[in-house]
Enzyme design. Structure first.
Site, PDB file in Angstrom:
ATOM      1  N   GLY A 447       0.805  -1.210   0.000  1.00  0.00           N
ATOM      2  CA  GLY A 447       0.000   0.000   0.000  1.00  0.00           C
ATOM      3  C   GLY A 447       0.838   1.260   0.000  1.00  0.00           C
ATOM      4  O   GLY A 447       0.527   2.242  -0.688  1.00  0.00           O
ATOM      5  N   CYS A 448       1.927   1.246   0.765  1.00  0.00           N
ATOM      6  CA  CYS A 448       2.788   2.424   0.849  1.00  0.00           C
ATOM      7  C   CYS A 448       3.525   2.656  -0.462  1.00  0.00           C
ATOM      8  O   CYS A 448       3.775   3.801  -0.852  1.00  0.00           O
ATOM      9  CB  CYS A 448       3.773   2.269   2.006  1.00  0.00           C
ATOM     10  SG  CYS A 448       2.970   2.167   3.626  1.00  0.00           S
ATOM     11  N   THR A 449       3.884   1.576  -1.136  1.00  0.00           N
ATOM     12  CA  THR A 449       4.531   1.715  -2.445  1.00  0.00           C
ATOM     13  C   THR A 449       3.556   2.305  -3.462  1.00  0.00           C
ATOM     14  O   THR A 449       3.913   3.205  -4.236  1.00  0.00           O
ATOM     15  CB  THR A 449       5.047   0.353  -2.930  1.00  0.00           C
ATOM     16  OG1 THR A 449       5.993  -0.156  -1.982  1.00  0.00           O
ATOM     17  CG2 THR A 449       5.714   0.479  -4.291  1.00  0.00           C
TER      18      THR A 449
END
Length: 556
Positions: A447-449
């Site tokens: 998700g952060c990527t």
């Protein structure tokens, strides 16, 4: 001060030794301070690099004093031209000299070692340069020497003459000691006898015998069995020449500490009235350790390897002994060799290794400063002001947050964090500009990527509209650097290891993944206007499509 009291600002002192081959004492202190400030942004943090009188003492004192090294021409242990540095206190009254700067083993490692020839003459030239500046005291740190001359070279450089039965100068080095018949001090620099000399010693070896300078330290300076015998008998003879009686000579030869650095204390105590002191005691006085620690709530110290030897006259022991009883003394080290019970018994609150998992020395050394910073932040986070309450659900204890979330119109909290390149980044740096500040839980996670890459792909449009982008996560700077390189991220990623800034923005709290509930940084986004107030605040962000929605909101 209770670390759980939110209306008080903690006082934190970072006083480590160097992490040999990985981080100097000043670098380690700075890393600890960054970690502490990440958790306690308003704390009074003092960086006080420390040393035990051996290698690294010059760097530590210069860092505390805020003065520059003085470099002068001298000679190495074999008499070859060289340059070396010494330090001067801010008021110019005290000089600190590391003998190894002039007569250390590394300086003569390019040739075959000559244990009987090596001398301390170059150290004496450093002392003469300090005397020329009008100092009143010389702190002499003597570890790491290549010589075993009883300190005669230092005295010779200052004008003393060591002569044989014919009145001729004896050969330099420990090999010439046995030929000394008399010592002529008529030309000895009077200033040398007028100043106070303190010699930092961290061993208790006597001058001669099985535990003496030649027998114990001679082999590492290239001495074989024959040379050890020559050097040992030479030092014994020098003690006899310096003493008035045979009993006094025997006492000199047996004095604990006189075997340090090839017997340097022998001649200097006898002819100049030098004092031999534990290295950590000398440095503690020079940096004002007692006063610096007087009101400390947290004291960080450390070194490369922390074990039982660290508690015997080394840096950790000195810091512990000078810390107030109310302070928490926390050791950060590359390797921790004591149990929790042993630490408590020794007066250490906790000892933490910087190793995040299985790692070899090379890997730890390469990332030492970042790991020290992260470990300090972790230690502080355990004692940071409570931001949660305890409730019970279905018979189990679980944590629920009580933080206040921010709203549009609120003043954005200040922050200072370290970016992926190790630079300090503050809210103040963006005064008069608009900033998108987004929090995410872990670099390189799916998700952060997705979110980071979306910001990357929309960066040009956001920048053209006057918006800067800053990403904040609890990852260390090395992880952020790798994340940015892997995904081609050109905006700044900031490290918030103790989640202090996330907490200030209400972006830290309970999270549930599957059956696991825990506390951590929560995904959220804030837009700080040019006047420093929030023009957008969004919690519980869904990474998918978030940047597109934000862009629509900001760029209608």
């Amino acid at each position: 001060m209770s670390p759980n009291t939110t209306d008080q600002t903690p006082s934190i002192v970072c006083a480590p030794d160097s992490f040999k081959g990985s981080a100097s004492a000043p670098a380690a202190a700075a890393a600890m301070a960054r970690g502490a400030r990440a958790v306690f942004p308003g704390a009074r943090v003092t960086e006080l690099p420390f040393a035990d009188g051996g290698e690294g003492t010059l760097d530590a004192l210069l860092a505390v004093w805020g003065t520059r090294p003085r470099t002068v021409d001298t000679v190495d242990a074999l008499g070859r031209a060289a340059s070396a540095a010494f330090g001067l206190s801010p008021d110019g009254t005290t000089a600190v000299i590391e003998a190894a700067q002039a007569n250390g083993l590394p300086q003569v490692s390019d040739v075959e070692l000559q244990p009987e020839r090596a001398d301390t003459y170059g150290v004496g030239l450093l002392a003469a340069a300090a005397l020329d500046l009008g100092v009143e005291e010389i702190l002499l740190c003597i570890g790491g020497s290549a010589s075993t001359d009883g300190g005669t070279g230092i005295l010779a450089a200052l004008g003393a003459r060591f002569v044989d039965a014919d009145g001729d100068p004896v050969a330099p080095g420990g090999g010439g000691l046995a030929a000394i018949s008399a010592i002529d001090t008529s030309a000895l620099d009077r200033r040398a006898a007028a100043v106070r000399w303190r010699i930092a010693v961290d061993v208790d070896n006597p001058l001669t015998g099985p535990r003496g300078a030649a027998a114990v330290f001679g082999p590492q300076k290239g001495a074989d069995a024959d040379s050890v015998a020559v050097l040992d008998s030479g030092l014994e003879h020098l003690a006899e020449v310096l003493a008035d009686t045979s009993a006094e000579a025997e006492a000199l030869a047996a004095t604990p500490g006189f075997g340090a650095a090839g017997g340097i204390p022998l001649a200097l105590t006898s002819l100049l009235g030098a004092e031999v002191v534990p290295g950590s005691t000398m440095v503690a006085e020079a940096v004002g350790l007692t006063a610096a620690l007087a009101d400390a709530d947290f004291v960080f110290t450390g070194e490369g390897s922390f074990d039982s030897q660290s508690l015997g006259g080394k840096v950790v022991a000195a810091v512990r002994d000078h810390a107030p009883a109310s302070a928490r003394v926390i050791v950060i080290a590359g390797r921790v060799g004591l149990t929790a019970a042993e630490c408590r018994e020794a007066g250490i609150t906790a000892a933490l290794s910087i190793a995040p998992g299985p790692a070899d020395l090379a890997a730890l050394s390469e990332r030492a400063e970042a790991l020290i910073e992260d470990t300090a932040a972790q230690a502080c986070a355990l004692s940071s002001p409570s931001d949660h309450t305890i409730s019970t659900t279905k018979g189990r204890t679980m944590t629920t947050t009580t933080q206040t979330q921010l709203a549009v119109g609120d003043i954005a909290p200040d922050f200072t964090l370290t970016d992926a390149e190790g630079r300090a980044v503050s809210k103040a740096d963006y005064a008069g500009r608009s900033v998108i500040l987004y929090f995410y839980p872990k670099a390189a996670s799916p998700g952060c990527t997705t979110e980071a890459c979306d910001f990357r792909d929309n960066l040009s449009a956001l920048s053209a509209a006057g918006f800067e982008v800053l990403g904040v996560s609890p990852d260390d700077t090395e992880s952020l650097k790798e994340f940015a390189a892997e995904e081609g991220l050109t905006f700044s990623l900031l490290s918030d290891p103790g989640a202090a800034v996330a907490k200030a923005y209400g972006s830290y709290g309970q999270k549930t993944i599957g059956e696991h509930t825990f506390l951590g940084t929560q995904r959220s986004t804030f837009v700080i206007g040019a006047d420093g107030t929030l023009i957008h605040a969004e919690y519980d962000v869904d990474a998918r499509g978030h940047v597109a929605r934000l862009r629509t909101h900001l760029l209608p």
